[in-house]
Design a protein around this motif. Structure first.
Motif, PDB file in Angstrom:
ATOM      1  N   THR C  50      -5.242  -1.719   9.238  1.00 23.62           N
ATOM      2  CA  THR C  50      -3.905  -1.811   9.829  1.00 23.62           C
ATOM      3  C   THR C  50      -3.988  -2.296  11.273  1.00 23.62           C
ATOM      4  OG1 THR C  50      -3.198  -0.034   8.391  1.00 23.62           O
ATOM      5  CG2 THR C  50      -1.819  -0.484  10.283  1.00 23.62           C
ATOM      6  N   GLN C  88       2.780  -0.978   5.203  1.00 22.08           N
ATOM      7  CA  GLN C  88       2.607  -0.082   4.076  1.00 22.08           C
ATOM      8  C   GLN C  88       3.880   0.707   3.807  1.00 22.08           C
ATOM      9  OE1 GLN C  88      -0.753   2.487   4.360  1.00 22.08           O
ATOM     10  NE2 GLN C  88      -0.120   3.717   2.628  1.00 22.08           N
ATOM     11  N   ASP C 165      -0.078  -4.983   3.807  1.00 22.19           N
ATOM     12  CA  ASP C 165      -0.813  -3.732   4.013  1.00 22.19           C
ATOM     13  C   ASP C 165      -0.490  -2.789   2.853  1.00 22.19           C
ATOM     14  OD1 ASP C 165      -2.381  -1.852   5.183  1.00 22.19           O
ATOM     15  OD2 ASP C 165      -1.265  -1.726   7.071  1.00 22.19           O
TER      16      ASP C 165
END
Ligand code: ATP
Ligand code: ATP
Ligand code: MG
Ligand code: MG
Lengths: 207, 234, 257, 257
Positions: C50, C88, C165
């Motif tokens: 990330t 995410q 992600d």
């Protein structure tokens, strides 16, 4: 717009505590009268957390950035729960972040709770007919009222020898400096309540 | 003194802060400041206090620059239109002394506690459970909500979000989204709390005050009263 | 697979990055992505995936080395529309009231005409199979729909580089399969960080393994993900589809681990 | 596996449930769980798995039929300590400041003595391999630790029935493996809802498939999860470990789906 420690005389600070305590007692009494007050705690807590987090973030109001106060929005969305929520927020801010102060907690409570309750009243009165007007009024009005209370407290509390002209000038500068904040909050509350009314009306109290 | 209970620390902080706030003359100010310093030293909080003193220091600096120029009648010095006045100077010194002493004492006593102990202390002082539960849940979720808001604001920038005042409506959108999510989360939270028997509140039950706590409270009360008495008689 | 261009879409050169006030998370990372490449990024929690995406997107400042997107160095705070990042957490990324508004948010900020904005939004929605849901409030979408909505919002920017992600987190089988099919037919360069190795295996011919902020392997997906020693060493497992199974008996052996 | 008892831990009998103001989500569901059984609950998004768990835990009211836990009918709003529910969203379930307090929260509400409370909390923490993290603020735990903390909070109630909703969501390989090992050695009856079929296969000898609120299959895990037609029909896929693979070539075929 938090009043720090040590500026105002101790009598005022004590009176602030007394008034805030009274306000909290009234609010808790109102809350207890609701059907299942305990079930509302998680909702109030989560919304309060969002208000708290949002007021810690800087919002651009050129030429600088400001921190939102959100008292009006809290009043509209939390109703009487806004009073305990604001007091809790102020206590945590004073102790954890050093905004405001311990002795002025009561006064700071008044500076935010009264505008919140006025905003709630405004929303309940005209929110049904003119929701946009009520929303802007609740947002901007709460800031204006808070500034007024703040200025009144500071002026009463400051040393008596202050000359009247300087006093008036200081108040004017102070109010003018906060005008952009009032406008910004008005716009934010206006847009926000519009969005909520459109897509998640459940979140709004019956306006 | 580091073991003083949270409840006793809250009482100490309130008593001392209000005692210091009651000072009206410059004469006892050195005593007040000395007391504040000794509290900081006794609770071993020197570093925390120094770190947290920055913002109050700035405020004090502003006051001492402004007040002597606009307040009072006795002119000490005059440079062109600008006059330095005695009463203003005294008022500034008084406010500065009180402010710094109170902040030092509160930080030393309270900021060194974990926020959760602090709330337990409030609960023990009979602050309503509704408020302490609000405080605990807010503390618990503040980090998460802040991170979410920050991420959302990055996502906004990455998609070319406007800057300056035209970004205000976008901020309202971020806030609205956050509130909607908070609502959904609170429903899950309530189910989880109920399933584990939530009834009387989240804060821990009272722990009794020890003799040491009582001694500290009595001492602080006497000191505060002494300061106020000296201030009024001197 | 790569086009006839000379430029790489992404160039990392000795990149070191850390979060403000912390030790560096990424250390001397170097690799490049040619046009149209789909590359998997694999590594344990905290490996820095990330963090890398945030750096490429211009959120974090490189402490050393450089990041170039389309040949131009990325400067922090300067958000580049060539790069699109899909987080995410789908919820954090969808902040407009309805799906249509959310997808149109990016194009509108590019200063396009209304006609162009709606054309782009419609195209992105149809690629992501979201047509018909335009007026749905974003928070009433299902998990899979939210994920696709984020991707649609990214596509509407017409980026050259798509950073994903954990795209399959919180999706069920059907949604995951749909997402894989959707991503497989895209021709942007893509970097996909995921713990779902089966997904990486299906989408990415090339895989990069990072651990503790360093590139530990970079090569063809089957070789890298099939290397049991390598996978083990970095907290991963060889995906089931790369290990031959004949009897279901191994399950009980595994269970007693 | 089941003890010598006559009673089932859980008995569902013609259960129909809906959310207030909506059409029923579960329709005439019937099945039973004997003591110590580990049963997987599989089905597409919206099938009603979470709804079922909420009903068993007494959050939602049955519109028809009944739920019995340990032989006694579950009444909504009545807090039953025999059942513990672990939600998909770990964050929302850990509402106390520190790990130790969170795990002790349930036992404290049972009115136990301080000694018993801390004994139970310590036991639960050690089963979940969280010893040493007691004083950690909950929001400083990693994803896998949070999930295990939720399970510890549930175990501290000493429930007879453990309901796990997507236990492996958002975990990386290593944490997921650890969770599987942890759950495998528990002897409470367990109902595990998950999209992670490999996990279900490893933990549950018996699997129930639900779709649109009805039980579509109920039987031995290998048979149910290995039945490609059944899985396909309910938005699932046969897990990789149940399909034999010899060459990696199939990937490209899959890709073109
Ligand atoms: N906002 C932050 N501030 C400080 N440190 C951070 C922050 N976010 C991440 N880190 C640290 O950076 C390191 C890498 O984190 P990162 O999120 O990039 O890992 P990741 O590979 O994405 O892991 P995951 O698979 O869990 O998503 C970790 O050690 C983490 O603690
Ligand atoms: N709070 C709620 N209010 C109204 N309807 C709901 C609520 N929660 C779920 N539903 C509805 O109930 C149905 C079943 O949802 P449920 O969450 O039980 O599915 P699920 O099997 O758990 O799915 P998933 O795999 O996505 O978790 C869905 O149609 C959903 O829209
Ligand atoms: Mg990550
Ligand atoms: Mg569910």
């Amino acid at each position: 717009m938090h009043l720090p420690d040590g500026i105002v005389p101790v009598e005022m600070a004590l009176a602030g505590y007394a008034c805030s305590a009274g306000l909290v007692a009234v609010a808790l009494h109102r809350i207890k009268a609701r059907p299942d007050p305990q079930a509302e705690i998680p909702r109030v807590a989560m919304l309060t957390t969002v208000f708290f987090a949002a007021s810690l973030a800087a919002v651009p109001v050129p030429p600088t950035t400001v921190h939102l106060m959100l008292a009006g929005l809290m009043g509209v969305m939390l109703g009487w729960f806004a009073v305990p929520a604001i007091m809790v927020g102020l206590f945590l801010q004073a102790v954890l972040f050093g905004h405001g102060g311990l002795t002025t907690l009561g006064l700071n409570g008044l500076i935010l709770c009264l505008p919140a309750l006025l905003a709630l009243r405004l929303w309940q009165q005209i929110g049904g007919r003119w929701p946009d007007l009520a929303a802007f009024g609740a947002g901007a009005g709460a800031v204006v009222v808070a500034i007024a209370i703040f200025a009144a407290i500071v002026l009463t509390g400051l040393p008596a020898e202050l000359d009247a002209r300087a006093e008036r000038a200081a108040v004017q500068i102070f109010a003018l400096a906060h005008l952009p904040l009032a406008l910004a909050e008005g716009v934010i509350v206006l847009v926000l309540l519009r969005v909520l009314r459109r897509i998640e009306p459940r979140l709004l109290p019956d306006g | 003194m580091a073991e003083t209970s949270p409840r006793a620390r809250l009482i100490l902080a309130l008593v001392l802060a209000f005692g210091f706030a009651a000072v009206q003359g410059l004469a006892v100010l050195p005593l007040v400041m000395a007391l504040a310093v000794s509290v900081v030293l006794v609770f071993g909080a020197g570093r925390v206090v120094l770190r947290r003193m920055r913002a109050p220091m700035l405020l004090v600096l502003g006051l001492t620059l402004v007040l002597p120029l606009i307040s009072g009648s006795t002119v000490l010095a005059q440079i062109g239109p600008v006059a330095l006045r005695l009463e203003g100077l005294q008022a500034a010194a008084l406010i500065a002394g009180r402010l710094l002493s109170i902040v030092a004492v509160t930080v030393a006593l309270l900021a060194t506690l974990s926020p959760f102990d602090l709330v337990a202390g409030l609960r023990a002082l009979r602050v309503p459970a509704l408020m302490t539960d609000l405080a605990l849940l807010t503390l618990r979720y503040l980090d998460e909500v802040t991170t979410e808001l920050r991420r959302a604001s990055i996502a906004r920038s990455l998609r070319g979000g406007k800057r300056g005042w035209r970004a205000l409506p976008d901020h309202a959108l971020l806030l609205a989204t956050s509130l909607i999510r908070a609502q959904a989360r609170s429903e899950r939270l309530w189910a989880a709390m109920r399933l584990r028997g939530y009834g009387t509140g989240l804060a821990l039950p009272n722990s009794p005050l020890h003799a040491r706590d009582w001694a500290a409270i009595t001492g602080a009360a006497l000191l505060a009263l002494g300061v106020v008495w000296l201030d009024r008689t001197l | 697979m790569a086009g006839p261009d000379i430029v790489n879409v992404l160039d990392l050169d000795g990149l070191s990055v850390g979060w403000p006030g912390h030790a560096p998370v990424l250390k001397e990372l170097s690799f490049a992505l040619p046009r149209g490449a789909h590359v998997g990024l694999v590594g344990p929690n905290g490996a820095g995936k990330t963090t890398l995406f945030h750096t490429i997107a211009g959120v974090l400042r490189a402490q050393a080395g450089s990041v170039r997107v389309m040949g131009r160095t990325v400067l922090p705070g300067q958000f580049r529309t060539e790069t699109a990042l899909v987080f995410q957490q789908a919820e954090d990324q969808l902040f407009c009231p309805t799906l249509a508004e959310d997808v149109a948010f990016g194009p509108r900020n590019l200063g396009l005409s209304e006609a162009e904005i709606s054309a782009r939004a419609r195209a992105a929605l149809s690629v992501c199979e979201l047509t018909g849901l335009e007026d749905r409030p974003v928070h009433h979408l299902s998990g899979g729909e939210k994920r696709r909505a984020c991707i649609a919002g990214a596509l509407a920017m017409q980026p050259d580089l798509l950073l994903l992600d954990e795209p399959s987190a919180a999706l069920d089988m059907r949604q995951r399969r749909r997402l894989i099919a959707l991503l497989a037919k895209m021709d942007q360069a893509m970097l996909i960080a995921s713990h779902d190795l089966e997904l990486v295996l299906e989408l990415c011919p090339r895989v990069i393994v990072i651990d503790q902020g360093r590139v530990c392997a970079d090569g063809p997906a089957h070789e890298v993900l099939g290397d049991a020693r390598l996978m083990e060493a970095h907290g991963q497992e060889v995906p089931h589809s790369l290990t031959p199974h004949y009897t279901p008996g191994h399950l009980h052996v595994r269970n007693s681990l």
